[in-house]
Design an enzyme around this catalytic site. Structure first.
Site, short mmCIF file in Angstrom:
data_model
loop_
_atom_site.label_atom_id
_atom_site.label_comp_id
_atom_site.label_asym_id
_atom_site.label_seq_id
_atom_site.Cartn_x
_atom_site.Cartn_y
_atom_site.Cartn_z
N LYS A 78 -9.85 3.52 -4.39
CA LYS A 78 -8.50 4.04 -4.66
C LYS A 78 -8.76 4.93 -5.68
O LYS A 78 -9.72 4.65 -6.75
CB LYS A 78 -7.77 3.06 -5.07
CG LYS A 78 -6.37 3.49 -5.57
CD LYS A 78 -5.21 2.29 -5.82
CE LYS A 78 -4.06 2.87 -6.12
NZ LYS A 78 -3.08 1.70 -6.53
N SER A 153 1.32 1.36 -4.05
CA SER A 153 0.62 2.53 -4.15
C SER A 153 -0.80 2.84 -3.76
O SER A 153 -1.22 3.89 -3.73
CB SER A 153 0.78 2.96 -5.86
OG SER A 153 -0.10 1.98 -6.50
N SER A 177 0.96 -3.08 -5.21
CA SER A 177 0.41 -2.25 -4.70
C SER A 177 -0.76 -2.28 -3.72
O SER A 177 -1.30 -1.39 -3.05
CB SER A 177 -0.09 -1.22 -5.76
OG SER A 177 1.25 -0.53 -6.31
#
Lengths: 485, 95
Positions: A78, A153, A177
């Site tokens: 990420k 997210s 997330s």
């Protein structure tokens, strides 16, 4: 054989027997990215040259019989986890050109295992959001239906796994997330116990809630990644000292003598009927596998979780994001009259709407006159939520709930209504508030769209969660279905 | 809790966050709506409930005071928007 469709454990077997090479595996993933990423937009950065170089090094290690189950396996990180020499943007204009001079601890640990890094996963800006529409660059798309969100997210990381672009990914979970996009895309996502995985090198959003964790194609892979990234880190003062177990030891397809509770407050008002039915049917399957189920558990403070979370997280965010002043790194507004003017313009031009909203909300909750009514109150409610979990875990080995009240929603549907967007995480937020671990496992489809089941445990009980998820996975085939792309 | 435009502007000043007039109005509406929904917290009886700032009991972590290597200045300054030699260049803080 379509190499990019393999799981970690399948690929590791083939690598170990020298039936394939890491270079072949990596090239298969890079080809897949070329083929499908225009549609799903999972990547902010593809680091293909680095990946091929790491794959060659991994092949050398493997040829000497020196490797772990992750050696030579392609992964995505990420884009809020620092990677030395590779742009780390947090999907924000503020950090668009930021190149970290160091690696996060999780990246160092994966590198030591021989990771092949394919690139950096798109995300909601600074990990604030539930749909990956708040990326400053572009939204990611759900591979099961390209008109829908992948969740957020960690949307890009999750999509890269669900779309077979990568074998696994790392995400971060502040209020859901990792788990919510895992549920929306039909992969396995684990938010470990707070402190179980080092946060050193994770760009801070809400420090008392943030936790890094794996996104994988199945539960076995989740255990393998946890083995590599867990454990104490002297560079993170909130890192737990407890030595981690070998998580693969918990992968037994048997739930006898396990006590599971179903808290009724997680079947919230307005939940889609199909989602509730799918989860109830999944829980019935757990009973068939031998678990004792109590369907009548109550955690009454759950209804305050959303409000408490959206006071606590923005408060911490407003403090953490004060560092982006345009001086040391990141975007800097060059045309300004004074030092204060430069700082205001830097934040105005560098941050997107959701980040500004949360900075404002947090500043309000912490400001003189409102601190007691909002921030302190939320921290007291946090105590109540944690106590209810502690009491439940005196009776149960784990709690089982839906991951989200709905299936993935349409891109654009909620982006202008922050409160509606916040509601998509209503089932996942209490877990971060309490700091306990939770996992999302594929649990069915409603009209062709994925549904995830959440399994919640007491602190440091990741093994119990993996055991429940593994038994369920072995008895179902949801995790084997792949989106048509 | 309805916020006024002035309150929104004051919060932006506290956060050193520049906002244009449209953003002020949009945030006034959105934050008012969010805060109204969060009034639900006032219903909870928290008498004698201590606040939790962290889900784990944090202790001070101490280490030996030994000098270790630090990153080279060039690497630190590589991301600086404005530098001069081995320094970050900033605007005048005192006028």
């Amino acid at each position: 054989m379509d190499l990019c469709r393999l799981t970690i454990h399948e690929a590791a077997q083939l690598l170990k027997r020298h039936e394939i090479s890491s270079v072949e595996l990596t090239q298969a993933c890079l080809d897949r990215i070329k083929k499908v990423d225009d549609k799903v937009r999972a990547f902010v950065t593809v680091s293909d040259a680095l990946a091929l170089q790491q794959a060659k090094e991994a092949d050398q290690r493997l040829s000497q019989g020196d490797g772990s189950p992750l050696t030579g396996i392609p992964a995505v990180i990420k884009d809020n986890i620092c990677t030395k020499g590779i742009r780390t943007t947090c999907s924000s204009k503020m950090l668009e050109n930021f190149i970290p001079p160091y690696n996060a601890t999780v990246v160092m640990r994966l590198n030591a295992c021989g990771m092949v890094m394919l690139g950096k996963g798109n995300m909601d800006e600074f990990a604030m959001g539930s749909s990956t529409e708040h990326s400053a660059f572009f939204p990611s798309h759900n591979p099961w239906d390209l008109t829908r969100v992948p969740g957020g997210s960690s949307g890009g990381s999750t999509v890269s796994v669900a779309a077979d672009e990568a074998m696994y990914a790392l995400g971060s979970d502040t209020g859901g997330s990792i788990r919510q996009p895992a549920g929306f895309c039909s992969v396995v996502g684990l938010k470990p116990t707070y402190g179980r995985v080092s946060r050193y090198g994770l760009v801070a959003f809400a420090s008392s809630l943030d936790q890094i964790g794996p996104l994988t194609k199945d539960v076995t892979d989740c255990a393998l990644v946890m083995n590599a990234i867990s454990g104490h880190d002297p560079r993170d003062s909130t890192s737990l000292p407890h030595p981690p177990p070998d998580y693969t030891g918990s992968l037994i397809p048997d739930l006898r003598r396990l006590r599971l509770g179903v808290p009724r407050e997680y079947f919230v008002e307005g939940m889609q009927k199909g989602v509730a039915e799918a989860i109830r049917s999944a829980i019935t399957k757990l009973a068939e596998l031998g678990a004792e189920i109590d369907w009548e558990v109550s955690l009454p403070s759950t209804r305050y979780g959303l409000a408490a979370y959206y006071i606590i997280a923005p408060s911490e965010a407003s403090a953490n994001l004060a560092r982006y002043d345009g001086v040391k790194y990141g975007f800097s507004a060059r045309v300004a009259e004074s030092m204060w003017d430069a700082m205001e313009k830097t934040k105005q031009q560098g941050f997107g709407p959701e980040v500004k909203r949360r900075i404002m909300l947090g500043t309000y909750a912490l400001s003189a006159g409102y601190y007691d009514a909002y921030y302190l109150k939320a921290q007291k409610v946090r105590t109540l939520i944690r106590r209810e979990f502690d009491q439940a875990f005196e009776k149960f080995d784990a709690l089982v709930t839906p991951i989200s009240p709905t299936v993935p929603f349409k891109i654009g549907e909620k982006v202008d209504d922050p409160l509606q967007m916040y509601l998509s995480d209503v089932c996942t937020l209490p877990i971060n508030i309490a700091g306990v671990p939770a996992l999302s496992v594929p649990a069915g489809f409603v009209e062709g769209l994925p549904v995830g089941m959440q399994i919640i445990g007491k602190p440091l009980s990741e093994e119990a969660l993996l055991r429940v998820a593994f038994a369920y996975e072995q008895a179902t085939d949801w995790h084997k279905r792949r989106p048509a792309l | 809790m309805k916020l006024s435009r002035e309150e929104v502007k004051h919060l932006a000043l506290l956060a050193r966050l520049g906002l244009d007039e449209d953003e002020v109005e949009r945030l006034r509406e959105q934050l008012s709506n969010i805060l109204e929904n969060f009034e639900i917290l006032q219903q909870v009886d928290t008498t004698d409930v201590p606040p939790t700032a962290h889900s784990i009991a944090l202790e001070n972590v101490l280490r030996e005071d030994e000098a270790g290597p630090s990153l080279p200045a060039d690497q630190i300054l590589a991301n600086a928007p404005n530098r001069e030699d081995d320094f970050f260049k900033v605007r005048a803080v005192l006028e």
